[in-house]
Design a protein around this motif. Sequence first.
Motif, PDB file in Angstrom:
ATOM      1  N   LYS A   1      -4.809  -2.607 -10.402  1.00  0.00           N
ATOM      2  CA  LYS A   1      -5.023  -1.177 -10.641  1.00  0.00           C
ATOM      3  C   LYS A   1      -6.514  -0.853 -10.655  1.00  0.00           C
ATOM      4  CE  LYS A   1      -0.828   0.645 -11.679  1.00  0.00           C
ATOM      5  NZ  LYS A   1      -0.261   1.917 -11.174  1.00  0.00           N
ATOM      6  N   GLY A   2      -7.297  -1.778 -11.226  1.00  0.00           N
ATOM      7  CA  GLY A   2      -8.745  -1.589 -11.238  1.00  0.00           C
ATOM      8  C   GLY A   2      -9.319  -1.617  -9.832  1.00  0.00           C
ATOM      9  N   LEU A   3      -8.826  -2.534  -8.993  1.00  0.00           N
ATOM     10  CA  LEU A   3      -9.277  -2.583  -7.598  1.00  0.00           C
ATOM     11  C   LEU A   3      -8.856  -1.323  -6.844  1.00  0.00           C
ATOM     12  CD1 LEU A   3      -8.457  -6.301  -6.670  1.00  0.00           C
ATOM     13  CD2 LEU A   3     -10.708  -5.320  -7.137  1.00  0.00           C
ATOM     14  N   GLN A   4      -7.688  -0.799  -7.213  1.00  0.00           N
ATOM     15  CA  GLN A   4      -7.183   0.404  -6.553  1.00  0.00           C
ATOM     16  C   GLN A   4      -8.063   1.618  -6.862  1.00  0.00           C
ATOM     17  OE1 GLN A   4      -3.164   1.681  -7.682  1.00  0.00           O
ATOM     18  NE2 GLN A   4      -2.602   1.572  -5.523  1.00  0.00           N
ATOM     19  N   SER A   5      -8.643   1.643  -8.048  1.00  0.00           N
ATOM     20  CA  SER A   5      -9.504   2.768  -8.425  1.00  0.00           C
ATOM     21  C   SER A   5     -10.929   2.610  -7.909  1.00  0.00           C
ATOM     22  CB  SER A   5      -9.517   2.916  -9.951  1.00  0.00           C
ATOM     23  OG  SER A   5     -10.063   1.751 -10.555  1.00  0.00           O
ATOM     24  N   ASN A   6     -11.247   1.427  -7.365  1.00  0.00           N
ATOM     25  CA  ASN A   6     -12.573   1.197  -6.786  1.00  0.00           C
ATOM     26  C   ASN A   6     -12.529   1.588  -5.310  1.00  0.00           C
ATOM     27  OD1 ASN A   6     -14.905  -0.003  -5.587  1.00  0.00           O
ATOM     28  ND2 ASN A   6     -15.068  -1.398  -7.339  1.00  0.00           N
TER      29      ASN A   6
ATOM     30  N   SER B   1     -14.741   1.742  -2.898  1.00  0.00           N
ATOM     31  CA  SER B   1     -15.425   0.912  -1.899  1.00  0.00           C
ATOM     32  C   SER B   1     -14.580  -0.282  -1.483  1.00  0.00           C
ATOM     33  CB  SER B   1     -16.769   0.429  -2.457  1.00  0.00           C
ATOM     34  OG  SER B   1     -16.578  -0.357  -3.612  1.00  0.00           O
ATOM     35  N   ILE B   2     -13.716  -0.747  -2.357  1.00  0.00           N
ATOM     36  CA  ILE B   2     -12.825  -1.867  -2.040  1.00  0.00           C
ATOM     37  C   ILE B   2     -11.486  -1.359  -1.513  1.00  0.00           C
ATOM     38  CG2 ILE B   2     -11.557  -3.832  -3.016  1.00  0.00           C
ATOM     39  CD1 ILE B   2     -13.827  -4.187  -5.009  1.00  0.00           C
ATOM     40  N   HIS B   3     -10.943  -0.354  -2.181  1.00  0.00           N
ATOM     41  CA  HIS B   3      -9.584   0.107  -1.866  1.00  0.00           C
ATOM     42  C   HIS B   3      -9.464   0.699  -0.466  1.00  0.00           C
ATOM     43  CE1 HIS B   3      -5.985   2.875  -2.526  1.00  0.00           C
ATOM     44  NE2 HIS B   3      -5.509   1.658  -2.695  1.00  0.00           N
ATOM     45  N   TYR B   4     -10.477   1.407  -0.006  1.00  0.00           N
ATOM     46  CA  TYR B   4     -10.391   2.078   1.290  1.00  0.00           C
ATOM     47  C   TYR B   4     -11.005   1.274   2.425  1.00  0.00           C
ATOM     48  CZ  TYR B   4      -8.994   6.157  -1.408  1.00  0.00           C
ATOM     49  OH  TYR B   4      -8.318   7.009  -2.235  1.00  0.00           O
ATOM     50  N   LYS B   5     -11.262   0.005   2.212  1.00  0.00           N
ATOM     51  CA  LYS B   5     -11.846  -0.840   3.250  1.00  0.00           C
ATOM     52  C   LYS B   5     -10.737  -1.483   4.077  1.00  0.00           C
ATOM     53  CE  LYS B   5     -15.204  -4.563   3.929  1.00  0.00           C
ATOM     54  NZ  LYS B   5     -16.087  -5.544   3.260  1.00  0.00           N
ATOM     55  N   ARG B   6     -10.647  -1.085   5.350  1.00  0.00           N
ATOM     56  CA  ARG B   6      -9.693  -1.638   6.318  1.00  0.00           C
ATOM     57  C   ARG B   6      -8.265  -1.597   5.773  1.00  0.00           C
ATOM     58  NH1 ARG B   6     -13.270  -6.736   8.766  1.00  0.00           N
ATOM     59  NH2 ARG B   6     -15.003  -5.417   9.492  1.00  0.00           N
ATOM     60  N   THR B   7      -7.616  -2.757   5.702  1.00  0.00           N
ATOM     61  CA  THR B   7      -6.210  -2.776   5.273  1.00  0.00           C
ATOM     62  C   THR B   7      -6.043  -3.033   3.773  1.00  0.00           C
ATOM     63  OG1 THR B   7      -6.088  -5.140   5.822  1.00  0.00           O
ATOM     64  CG2 THR B   7      -5.404  -3.571   7.529  1.00  0.00           C
ATOM     65  N   ASN B   8      -7.126  -2.966   3.008  1.00  0.00           N
ATOM     66  CA  ASN B   8      -7.037  -3.262   1.572  1.00  0.00           C
ATOM     67  C   ASN B   8      -6.112  -2.299   0.841  1.00  0.00           C
ATOM     68  OD1 ASN B   8      -8.748  -5.346   1.940  1.00  0.00           O
ATOM     69  ND2 ASN B   8     -10.504  -4.465   0.883  1.00  0.00           N
ATOM     70  N   MET B   9      -6.049  -1.052   1.297  1.00  0.00           N
ATOM     71  CA  MET B   9      -5.188  -0.062   0.639  1.00  0.00           C
ATOM     72  C   MET B   9      -3.733  -0.526   0.651  1.00  0.00           C
ATOM     73  SD  MET B   9      -4.381   3.868   1.744  1.00  0.00           S
ATOM     74  CE  MET B   9      -6.087   4.377   1.647  1.00  0.00           C
ATOM     75  N   ILE B  10      -3.295  -1.021   1.810  1.00  0.00           N
ATOM     76  CA  ILE B  10      -1.906  -1.475   1.929  1.00  0.00           C
ATOM     77  C   ILE B  10      -1.688  -2.753   1.128  1.00  0.00           C
ATOM     78  CG2 ILE B  10      -0.132  -2.227   3.555  1.00  0.00           C
ATOM     79  CD1 ILE B  10      -1.600  -0.556   5.692  1.00  0.00           C
TER      80      ILE B  10
END
Length: 641
Positions: A253-258, A260-269
Amino acid sequence: MKFRHLAINNVLGNRHQYSAFFFSSVFAVMIFFIYAAFILHPDVRGGKIIGGEAVAIGMIGCECIIVIFSFFFVLYSFSAFLKSRKKEFALFLLFGTTKGQLRRMVLYENMLICLLSLGVGIGFGMLFSKLFFMIISEIISLDNPLRFYFPKTAILITAGGYMALFLVITMLAIRKAIKQEIIELMQASRQPKLPPRFSIWLVLLSIICLGSGYVLAYTMTPGNMLFIMLPVIALVVIGTYGLFTQSSVALLKGLQSNKSIHYKRTNMIIISQMIFKMKDNARILFLVSVLCAVILTASGTLNVFMNGSKEQLIDHAPQTFGFVETGLHAHNVVDPEDVRRILKEDGLELDYELQLVGLTVQAELPAINRELTAMLVSESDYNIQAARVKKRDQVKVAPGQAWFVYPYREMKKELVSKGEQISMKMNGKPLQLQMLGQKSGAISKPYGASGYLFVLNDQDYKELSAILPDELKTVAYGFELKKWESALKTGQKIEQLVPAHYKNAFESRVDSYHMFMQIASLTFFIAIFISILFFMASGSLLYFKLFTELQEDRAQLHSLRRIGVTRQEINKIVTVQIAILFFIPCVVGGLHAAFAMKAFYNIFSTNVLVYAGVVLLVYLAMQTVYFLIARRSYLKKVLVE
């Protein structure tokens, strides 16, 4: 089509899901059968094998572990598999199949798997039982290897036991799985999953439990081991469970709110799906982590037991053969010339020979409030022998003073202190010496007076030696061989020369070593199979869980393909997700094992981190193979158009 044909077709159609479960069951059956065949071997039961009864008792304990493991493994695997087939069961009910008929079909399926597992497992057991008997015979040093026999009783026990086990588990599982109505079964896979939640208090509790367990393990000592070992295990288990059920969700959840990490390439999925997968698979990941920690810790503990005990054996018996005589020229125990002759006849090479002469005294030690029989030796003689023995310090002694030498280095208590005056008697005459302190570690066989030494200045010893008659002096003899491990028969020849009432005065390190190595090697050999079984179980649980979610994952990935996600990106998403599921438990289990090894180092003063690291690398390599197989098979099934 009859029910048994339908059951066979269902098993063949679901072979990908069943494969890991099947092979793990086959291995468990094979090991159980081989152990049972040894326990029931005529030579073992007839008492023709020295130590065979003790070995059989150890294997009975392993049989119990295998049965308990098999029960929970089969129960969980089969329950999870039935849960993934709820939609299929709903369709059967919709077409007119009764719940009783459905239960009968599932019973046929599971008993088919049971019969196949038993047939293949017992078949492999029969194939490898002779090899197993030969290895066991070599380990316990039998002159003639155990003969091969047809173990009818072992076959009946294995077949009957596992059929009963599968039958009970099947009845428990299908009663729970096939009791819902058609609409509930149809909608089971369609029901939306609620977003996983976590409690910050439970996250903090898991962190505190893990941290406290690690701190206690890091500071464990021989003195507090019995008091904190169980709390450490409980804290780490609770913390690990909280780590996967609460902390993992909080981290993702913490990574999801970051952004710069969450919206990088396929990280969201990846992150979005892993939140659900970590929550769904929390119990599996927890069990696999614990299994990994158990395997690594057990391997390190076994290494401590084998290497540490060998070092301790050498420390307690500095020479391969040692004996103590009363009288400077007496040879009541055995003549040293006879020992030299036998060593020469057997072609064994001496590393060094010891002859330590001392003066017997009765010393009063206030620390233990009793009189102790000990031996006075000269500074020069002691330093010569101490230089030949590992981890023995040289000493410097002033006139009127002495060092006290205690034979066992693991003894931490100081029996004498610096500056203390110790009173003693030599041949009835009083004597008093000022102590320089205490050293630990024997330099000869610690028997009788030679067990405890007082090291004197050379001049003081010379004066006292002139007073005591030669026939009252004590002499410790020792013969250290360069390749002492292979001198078992030589030691037996020498021991035959020792009169019965002097047996305690003679010691052969080789006898103790071979007896210890038999137990240690056998323990290691048996533990290998249990460790492999646990490893296969952990990998099978992950593999099995992966395929129970296949339909749902396939639908999600096909939806991603329709909105423009490429095949290469799908491969990456799936690879990362499977890698996390397979390797996170290894990392957590390895971390647990590292602190366990630190605790063992504190207790036994033996560094096993390197050995545990090697075991971890082997485990990771095997897990990687399992991961690659699972990834290839999963991608092949999930990307079917």
